[in-house]
Design an enzyme around this catalytic site. Structure first.
Site: not given
Lengths: 256, 332, 332, 256
Positions: A50-51
């Protein structure tokens, strides 16, 4: 044959594209559902990033934000956005799923604005977020989106996120990392890839209940057609059961 | 240096590291008690016309209490880093706090939907904008944190995002390849919410860092809001856990539940019904005006706001929700 | 891009991020058991002619056991990152393992003195060298870790260090100021000693990181030697503590006391008398030859070496020494 | 008058240059002793940083390495070398102490090589280590060194670490951060600074027991002289007691 809705179909079809042992940078919603489904069906070793910094969590349920606690629940590492994007830029991340308000025949995406002046747009959209980053760095960019002529347009109002730019070799000439680019477009009606030379969008399979004409009629530009266009394999009972019971029991995504 | 292509966006801050050095040269390195009320910290360190950045990621570990206080104090004409911003952006738009914005992600609340109020403000023409990406702004903070004027990235090229940004495409003298030079971003003031801090400003953050390590290093002034204070001895017991060293910090404010109604990992989960109510109330301008009066302007502080929305019972519910997610971690 | 000035030093590695990407694209991301004996790891991943980097800082958290094994296996013609290297450099020179060296700090053992053997080797003309600084090499690893071809620094300018380096002075397109472009350094193989790792290669490091986070990210292959293994559940219990994620790692070797005779913070302190004995033995080439035979070449592994030098009693003494320094921390 | 040796004198004199509340990047040996002494005498708030990553430890005794456990014992932070150097480059670090085999009239230092070809030197030295970095980034660079004509030379064999380069404005023209540069040189015989215009080394005070002639006779280049040259204040009994009893009880440094 199993009964399913459009979202369920797209998620099941998308999940099959994620091979075991690969890495995927995903956001919330359908992309996350597809990745979670893949982990529970054919790709137990799929690594989700996830960023905001979560690496390979044991997702207890769907996150509502790419930075909420679930995205690093029992994760292997909780780190920074910089490290996630650098990991993508180093070539460690295979897949990403993106979306947008508009897309053109080269897979360029617009999530910035529609109409008006740039400083005073008719409709302002959220902007790139991490989309331009993921699309620039990850090896294979995919899009899951409902198909209609307002989304699939001849010319996007703003190129927020790079697809194949102007086709041909233009993406690499622009300076983006070699070997990266749009890979598959998955809609409610069909699955498309990109013709290797021109890099134009190409129909490769049609979803159950739709015709070639439906697909072209709901696209604002001319779609190329693969030499052999197949029928998209519908969701299996197993895929639907896991998707409904384990991945999205509250129907956050598949209920839309 | 030859520039192959450049965005037409204006830089709202100066990327010159020598100007930043001159400022940091005179910033105190003394270990002194920086504890103060949030109200005082905002009065002292957040000024009209300056450039503001908010830590966290949207509604995760975001200093919401500080955002409300900025509205109460009526700050205007600020520059803002629209970096992974969601509910914080929604609040600042409601107060029309800024008129210059570096945009990476704005208006949206991720899976929750879009803010009408924020969208209208960004469509009003009142705000000068410059386009970036989440990583581009992180890279700009990285350059500032390293004390240089730019860092290289491989994003944005070939897109309108570059054309409307302040980035420049340059050719690498080693490989002949193209890269985007991302200009250093030195915010005048940043506000970061953390799990633990001592009175000097040494901070610990649990879970994802997002870009807050570089944000604190890049900023000329830093306000820390913390869930709890810990003694300096505790910081010194485990120096590996320190994420933000005290000399970067100007103010330390103890604000338990300071990220409410957002999520604070390991502490409490977000109040989704309240965030929905907020989004919904924006549909009717009059209704929204009243909503803001009630929830922000007529509140003395963050605890009035929490009281209005369920008080300690709600906080305990949200702790349980987070605890559910983190049973082992919380006990570990 | 206009280059104002450049060093005449040769780059021993290719800074092209696309070549590195092509390699990393095919590196396995599978969570698989990477546990193997150190001997096997060196056989599989350290090859003649490749570029080697060693983690830690001189005689602190340095994989000494791995350095000995490299000598036993007789590696030659390697490139080496002489980065904050002290006792590790001394060992590798004794084996004449490398003939190309990026130099930041070599030959010296800090306050302990200089290695005659290393000095003679570096004066022999057998080694092609390129000059850098500690931060320059850290910045080169940072560039590689970020997947770009260079990073900017403000050091080296105006000195011969620049003239004999591989750096280039460029003009910033935003400020017109001069900066050194430090070319990305992607080592073929790096070896890092850590406190805890799981069998997949997720690692924890306590205390100073030095440059090992970026070193692991920049390297095509990584061998981890660890004081102890921990279960994957323990890694997942506290993901904030993970410093090196498993997908960077090719081999995990459990090597307690793997940094002996150096210091491993929180575990054991350095064996200063033995390090003195080592330095002293270098004064007489014959004596030193015998010293190496005894302490490295005739040892089956690190434990033969430890046995020769006091065995478990000595290890416990060194633990006490470190424990003395870290009473609270150790108990904390 | 107290009795003391050369090293004790240099350490005491150097320690007085470090003001309270300042930051200093130091190495092992005499510089660390000077910083520790300063903390125990006039500058309790002096913040010590070690290049390997230790920030503001409660030093239990002298470290033997800038990366050994003592350098982050009860520290405020244990971080990376990159962060230490970036902190210096951002302008947060006021002082650093360096040394070298040779120094010229502009304070340029050589710790790389003496004689021979670069690839085959007559005498190879350790190289820059972090010296060039500290000297480039910290506001004020100081040197503690015994004074003799073999160290203080007209021309160094290799400029490892920048002083005022060729004098005048040449340091900043070369690209180094504005406002930085050599500040004081402390030897067994005298204390020197640099004349503001030419940036040439200048005698400002003479240590007890030495004459102006001694200082010049033991320097390989012509030293400028301040308008008023003072007598260096000798170590006080308090400084010597703390240095001997608390800072360096085992005489690691002052015993040399």
């Amino acid at each position: 044959m199993a009964d399913y809705n459009t979202m369920e179909l797209m998620i099941c079809v998308a999940s099959r594209e994620l091979d075991d042992g690969a890495t995927a940078g995903v956001g919330t919603g359908a992309p996350c559902a597809a990745a979670m489904l893949a982990q529970k069906v054919g790709a137990p070793n799929l690594i989700i990033m996830f960023e905001a910094g979560g690496i390979s969590p044991l997702l207890p349920e769907m996150p509502i934000s790419v930075g909420d606690s679930r995205t690093f629940y029992k994760a292997l590492m909780a780190t920074s956005m910089g490290e996630i994007m650098e990991t993508c830029c180093r070539g460690f991340v295979d897949y990403t799923f993106l979306g947008g308000a508009q897309m053109d025949m080269y897979g360029n995406l617009n999530s910035t604005k529609i109409g008006g002046e740039h400083q005073k747009p008719k409709v302002r959209l959220p902007g790139s977020g991490g989309a331009n980053d993921f699309a620039s760095f990850c090896w294979r960019m995919m899009v899951m989106t409902p198909q209609d002529s307002r989304r699939f347009v001849e010319k996007v109002d703003f190129v927020t996120t790079p697809g194949w730019i102007k086709g041909g070799n233009s993406r690499y000439e622009a300076g983006l990392p070699l070997g990266t680019g749009p890979y598959k477009i998955i809609t409610n009606m069909a699955v498309m890839d990109f013709e290797p030379e021109s890099k134009r969008m190409r129909i490769i399979s049609i979803n159950p209940g739709y015709s070639l004409k439906d697909v072209q009629d709901n696209c604002g530009f001319e779609l190329l057609q693969a030499a052999k266009i197949t029928d998209t394999k519908p969701p299996t009972d197993q895929e639907l059961r896991i998707l409904r019971e384990e991945v999205d029991p509250y129907r956050y995504v598949i209920g839309r | 240096m030859k520039v192959l292509e450049e965005g037409k966006g204006r830089l709202f801050t100066d990327p010159d590291p020598d100007k930043a050095r001159e400022f940091f040269r005179h910033k105190s390195r003394k270990l002194e008690n920086k504890l103060m009320p949030l109200k005082t910290a905002i009065e002292k360190f957040v000024h009209d016309g300056e450039y503001l950045a908010i830590g966290g990621f949207g509604a995760n570990r975001t200093p919401i209490a500080a955002c409300h206080e900025i509205l109460r104090q009526g700050r205007k004409r600020m520059g803002f880093a629209g970096h992974t911003s969601t509910h914080d952006f929604q609040i600042l738009c409601a107060g029309e706090v800024f008129d210059k914005c570096d945009i990476a992600y704005i208006i949206g609340l991720e899976a929750r939907g879009l803010s009408n109020c924020a969208r209208k403000y960004m469509q009003s023409g009142k705000v000068e904008i410059c386009e970036w990406t989440n990583y581009a702004l992180a890279a700009r903070l990285r350059a500032a944190a390293a004390g240089v004027s730019f860092t290289l990235t491989r994003n944005m090229m070939g897109t309108d995002t570059l054309s409307y940004s302040g980035g420049k495409v340059i050719e690498c003298p080693f490989t002949g390849k193209k890269f985007v030079a991302q200009p250093a971003l030195y915010p005048d003031i940043s506000i970061i919410h953390v799990h633990e801090a001592d009175i000097y400003g040494n901070c610990r953050i649990k879970g994802i860092m997002i870009a807050d390590d570089d944000l604190a290093r890049a900023s000329k002034h830093v306000i820390i809001t913390t869930e709890r204070l810990v003694p300096n001895e505790e910081i010194r017991r485990d120096p590996t856990a320190t994420r933000i060293p005290y000399y970067l910090v100007d103010a330390v404010c103890e604000v338990p539940f300071g990220a409410y109604p957002g999520t604070m990992a390991y502490e409490y989960f977000s109040d989704e019904p309240h965030l929905k109510e907020w989004l919904k109330s924006e549909d009717d301008p009059e209704k929204f005006k009243a909503f803001l009066q009630k929830n922000i302007y007529e509140c003395k502080d963050h605890y009035d706001y929490i009281e209005l929305n369920g008080g300690i019972h709600k906080m305990n519910e949200l702790r349980q929700k987070e605890h559910m997610l983190h049973k082992e971690v919380a006990n570990g």
